[in-house]
Design an enzyme around this catalytic site. Structure first.
Site, mmCIF file in Angstrom:
data_model
loop_
_atom_site.group_PDB
_atom_site.id
_atom_site.type_symbol
_atom_site.label_atom_id
_atom_site.label_comp_id
_atom_site.label_asym_id
_atom_site.label_seq_id
_atom_site.Cartn_x
_atom_site.Cartn_y
_atom_site.Cartn_z
ATOM 1 N N HIS A 165 21.241 -7.749 5.500
ATOM 2 C CA HIS A 165 21.128 -7.151 4.447
ATOM 3 C C HIS A 165 20.355 -7.590 3.295
ATOM 4 O O HIS A 165 20.284 -6.754 2.292
ATOM 5 C CB HIS A 165 22.519 -6.649 3.890
ATOM 6 C CG HIS A 165 23.178 -7.809 3.209
ATOM 7 N ND1 HIS A 165 24.156 -8.490 3.888
ATOM 8 C CD2 HIS A 165 23.340 -7.911 1.819
ATOM 9 C CE1 HIS A 165 24.915 -9.445 2.835
ATOM 10 N NE2 HIS A 165 24.162 -9.204 1.745
HETATM 11 C C1 UD1 Z 1 25.017 -6.301 -2.642
HETATM 12 C C2 UD1 Z 1 24.897 -7.584 -3.533
HETATM 13 C C3 UD1 Z 1 24.607 -8.845 -2.496
HETATM 14 C C4 UD1 Z 1 25.803 -8.967 -1.666
HETATM 15 C C5 UD1 Z 1 25.994 -7.565 -0.886
HETATM 16 C C6 UD1 Z 1 27.264 -7.547 0.052
HETATM 17 C C7 UD1 Z 1 23.596 -7.577 -5.947
HETATM 18 C C8 UD1 Z 1 22.758 -7.533 -6.290
HETATM 19 N N1 UD1 Z 1 23.618 -7.625 -4.196
HETATM 20 O O1 UD1 Z 1 23.873 -6.019 -2.145
HETATM 21 O O2 UD1 Z 1 24.432 -10.173 -3.203
HETATM 22 O O3 UD1 Z 1 25.429 -10.031 -0.641
HETATM 23 O O4 UD1 Z 1 26.136 -6.450 -1.695
HETATM 24 O O5 UD1 Z 1 27.204 -6.762 0.975
HETATM 25 O O6 UD1 Z 1 24.702 -7.182 -6.294
HETATM 26 N N2 UD1 Z 1 24.800 1.683 -0.434
HETATM 27 C C9 UD1 Z 1 25.689 2.704 0.364
HETATM 28 N N3 UD1 Z 1 27.018 2.411 0.221
HETATM 29 C C10 UD1 Z 1 27.562 1.561 -0.334
HETATM 30 C C11 UD1 Z 1 27.028 0.584 -1.006
HETATM 31 C C12 UD1 Z 1 25.690 0.423 -0.812
HETATM 32 O O7 UD1 Z 1 25.116 3.482 1.061
HETATM 33 O O8 UD1 Z 1 28.861 1.762 -0.522
HETATM 34 C C13 UD1 Z 1 23.408 1.523 -0.049
HETATM 35 C C14 UD1 Z 1 22.730 2.263 -1.136
HETATM 36 O O9 UD1 Z 1 21.789 2.960 -0.588
HETATM 37 C C15 UD1 Z 1 22.220 1.167 -2.279
HETATM 38 C C16 UD1 Z 1 22.343 0.006 -1.034
HETATM 39 O O10 UD1 Z 1 23.146 0.180 -0.056
HETATM 40 O O11 UD1 Z 1 21.283 1.415 -2.590
HETATM 41 C C17 UD1 Z 1 22.331 -1.295 -1.783
HETATM 42 O O12 UD1 Z 1 23.483 -1.610 -2.426
HETATM 43 P P1 UD1 Z 1 23.732 -2.616 -3.626
HETATM 44 O O13 UD1 Z 1 25.037 -2.870 -3.917
HETATM 45 O O14 UD1 Z 1 22.584 -2.593 -4.633
HETATM 46 O O15 UD1 Z 1 23.125 -3.962 -2.862
HETATM 47 P P2 UD1 Z 1 23.544 -4.585 -1.495
HETATM 48 O O16 UD1 Z 1 22.480 -4.837 -0.835
HETATM 49 O O17 UD1 Z 1 24.794 -3.806 -1.050
HETATM 50 N N1 UDP Z 2 32.203 -8.182 7.093
HETATM 51 C C1 UDP Z 2 33.193 -7.065 7.315
HETATM 52 N N2 UDP Z 2 32.431 -6.090 7.983
HETATM 53 C C2 UDP Z 2 31.139 -6.174 8.409
HETATM 54 C C3 UDP Z 2 30.558 -7.313 7.615
HETATM 55 C C4 UDP Z 2 30.912 -8.149 7.121
HETATM 56 O O1 UDP Z 2 34.439 -7.416 7.357
HETATM 57 O O2 UDP Z 2 30.760 -5.223 8.902
HETATM 58 C C5 UDP Z 2 32.864 -9.540 5.896
HETATM 59 C C6 UDP Z 2 32.803 -10.662 6.382
HETATM 60 O O3 UDP Z 2 33.518 -11.144 7.222
HETATM 61 C C7 UDP Z 2 32.702 -11.634 5.067
HETATM 62 C C8 UDP Z 2 32.328 -10.397 4.175
HETATM 63 O O4 UDP Z 2 32.361 -9.162 4.848
HETATM 64 O O5 UDP Z 2 34.218 -11.716 4.889
HETATM 65 C C9 UDP Z 2 30.807 -11.090 3.806
HETATM 66 O O6 UDP Z 2 30.333 -9.883 3.033
HETATM 67 P P1 UDP Z 2 28.674 -9.536 2.964
HETATM 68 O O7 UDP Z 2 27.947 -10.081 3.947
HETATM 69 O O8 UDP Z 2 28.475 -8.172 2.931
HETATM 70 O O9 UDP Z 2 28.138 -10.314 1.539
HETATM 71 P P2 UDP Z 2 27.788 -11.683 1.235
HETATM 72 O O10 UDP Z 2 28.919 -12.742 1.538
HETATM 73 O O11 UDP Z 2 26.382 -12.026 2.019
HETATM 74 O O12 UDP Z 2 27.395 -11.726 -0.091
#
Ligand code: UD1
Ligand code: UDP
Length: 373
Positions: free
Chosen positions: A216
């Site tokens: 992601h």
């Molecule tokens: C965010 C965090 C990242 C973290 C990740 C964990 C920031 C800058 N980034 O990235 O550090 O590793 O979460 O998963 O805070 N979206 C949905 N449904 C949701 C959430 C998001 O559809 O419930 C989609 C939307 O299109 C959105 C995109 O995902 O624009 C990105 O979501 P966003 O929270 O901005 O960043 P992540 O890539 O999720």
């Molecule tokens: N995770 C989960 N389901 C998924 C993918 C990840 O429960 O489909 C959990 C994973 O075990 C870990 C956390 O989500 O505890 C990590 O989150 P993510 O990778 O979204 O964020 P990051 O750690 O990169 O910020």
């Protein structure tokens, strides 16, 4: 210390916003709740992640109560999302006047709420402080640096965190090496996770090997060329082993935007599934031959489980997973990703150890810090 927490009962806000926050804050919330005479805890959810599978699933699995406040900020550009969080959370702070705000990790909700609080002279504790990838092109690195610079309590998961903070001039008295709180949740729930029937639900024969994928990071999925480099590698690897890929909503959106849906669908052994809950994901990790990811937390969980992890990034803010754990960085290059995967498939498996204080007692160590009378 630049301030003292007030004596007597303290009102504390615990902030969550995105998926990786929930498994870090759940154990802390529960530990504070053991001392109701000393702490009044409020759970604040910014709503940065809002899909059921990115939020509610975790409240259920981690047995968390409903948030006291839900800010419903949703998705947006960095500026928009951060501003919305700051505007909405400031109102809660002004109304509620907590004695301490605790934020975790490196997402936009972390830095936005920390900035709000310090400007109102409310002390902030940063859980997972001190981690550095040294890549300021990553939004998370900016969130880490900002939050650490303004926090009063820096709670680090590993000694490299302490070292980074000292180099940045943070006074030693503010730094507390408490250990890795994600591992508290993992230890608490791994037996429940073992009972998950996720493999049969996605029609995978449990006797067959599989590799687990998550992806992601904007640097990997937000440009077509980079995403293709990775998908081409998956195509090749899937000829040797099943691939299970619970796909992040950002990545789903980008695969659609880049017209790559057919490419993904046509890979016979690639099992693309929606994001799964916490128990299901732990189960998938425990059973994987290896993991391909760009996640932060999964580098740590795989180290705890002793499962080889190939991190598709040029750097990591969690170097201990490489020096002590089972993690290996792999460059964004189709051949490298294939070679490293084949290496594992041919039996070259990196062994590791569990780092100090990744022991399930981090929440206990943290709450002790705040139990000053
Ligand atoms: C965010 C965090 C990242 C973290 C990740 C964990 C920031 C800058 N980034 O990235 O550090 O590793 O979460 O998963 O805070 N979206 C949905 N449904 C949701 C959430 C998001 O559809 O419930 C989609 C939307 O299109 C959105 C995109 O995902 O624009 C990105 O979501 P966003 O929270 O901005 O960043 P992540 O890539 O999720
Ligand atoms: N995770 C989960 N389901 C998924 C993918 C990840 O429960 O489909 C959990 C994973 O075990 C870990 C956390 O989500 O505890 C990590 O989150 P993510 O990778 O979204 O964020 P990051 O750690 O990169 O910020």
């Amino acid at each position: 210390m630049s301030f003292k927490l007030k004596k007597g009962k303290k009102k504390i806000h615990i902030i969550v916003g995105a998926r990786p926050n929930f498994m870090k804050m759940a154990p802390l919330y529960k530990e504070f709740a053991k001392f109701p005479e000393e702490f009044e805890i409020k759970l604040i959810h910014t709503g940065q992640h809002y899909d059921e599978r990115m939020s509610k699933f975790f409240f259920d699995d981690l047995q968390m109560p409903k948030p006291d406040e839900y800010l419903e900020v949703g998705s947006g550009t960095h500026g928009k999302q951060t501003a919305k969080i700051m505007e909405r959370y400031e109102k809660i702070l002004l109304k509620d006047k907590p004695d301490l705000v605790i934020v975790a990790g490196d997402v936009n909700s972390t830095s936005a709420c920390a900035i709000d609080a310090v400007k109102l002279h409310i002390p902030v504790a940063h859980l997972e402080a001190g981690l550095r990838s040294f890549a300021r092109s990553m939004p998370e690195e900016i969130n880490r640096i900002l939050t650490d610079a303004i926090s009063d309590y820096l709670l680090t998961p590993s000694p490299d965190g302490d070292e980074n903070l000292l180099v940045e001039g943070i006074p030693k008295e503010k730094i507390f090496f408490v250990g890795n709180i994600m591992i508290d949740s993992l230890i608490q729930y791994k037996d429940k996770a073992m009972k998950s029937n996720i493999l049969s639900r996605i029609n995978i024969d449990s006797t067959q090997d599989y590799a687990l994928i998550t992806l992601h990071r904007p640097s990997n999925v937000d440009n077509r060329e980079g995403l293709l480099i990775i998908l081409n590698a998956f195509e090749e690897i899937s000829k040797s082993i099943n691939l299970i890929f619970p796909i992040h909503p950002r990545t789903t959106k980008q695969i659609q935007a880049f017209d790559l849906e057919d490419k993904v669908k046509n890979m016979k052994n690639l099992h693309l599934i929606p994001p799964v809950g916490y128990y299901d994901f732990l189960k998938l990790q425990m059973g994987a031959k290896f993991i391909l990811t760009d996640s932060g937390g999964i580098q740590e969980e795989s180290t705890y489980f002793g499962i080889p992890c190939l991190t598709l990034r040029p750097n990591t803010e969690r170097p201990i997973t490489i020096t002590e754990g089972t993690n290996t960085l792999v460059k964004l290059n189709t051949v490298d990703i294939i070679n490293e995967s084949q290496n594992i498939l041919s039996g070259n498996i990196k062994k590791g150890n569990i780092p100090k204080y990744w022991d399930g007692k981090t929440a206990e160590r943290i709450v002790k810090i705040f139990r000053i009378k």
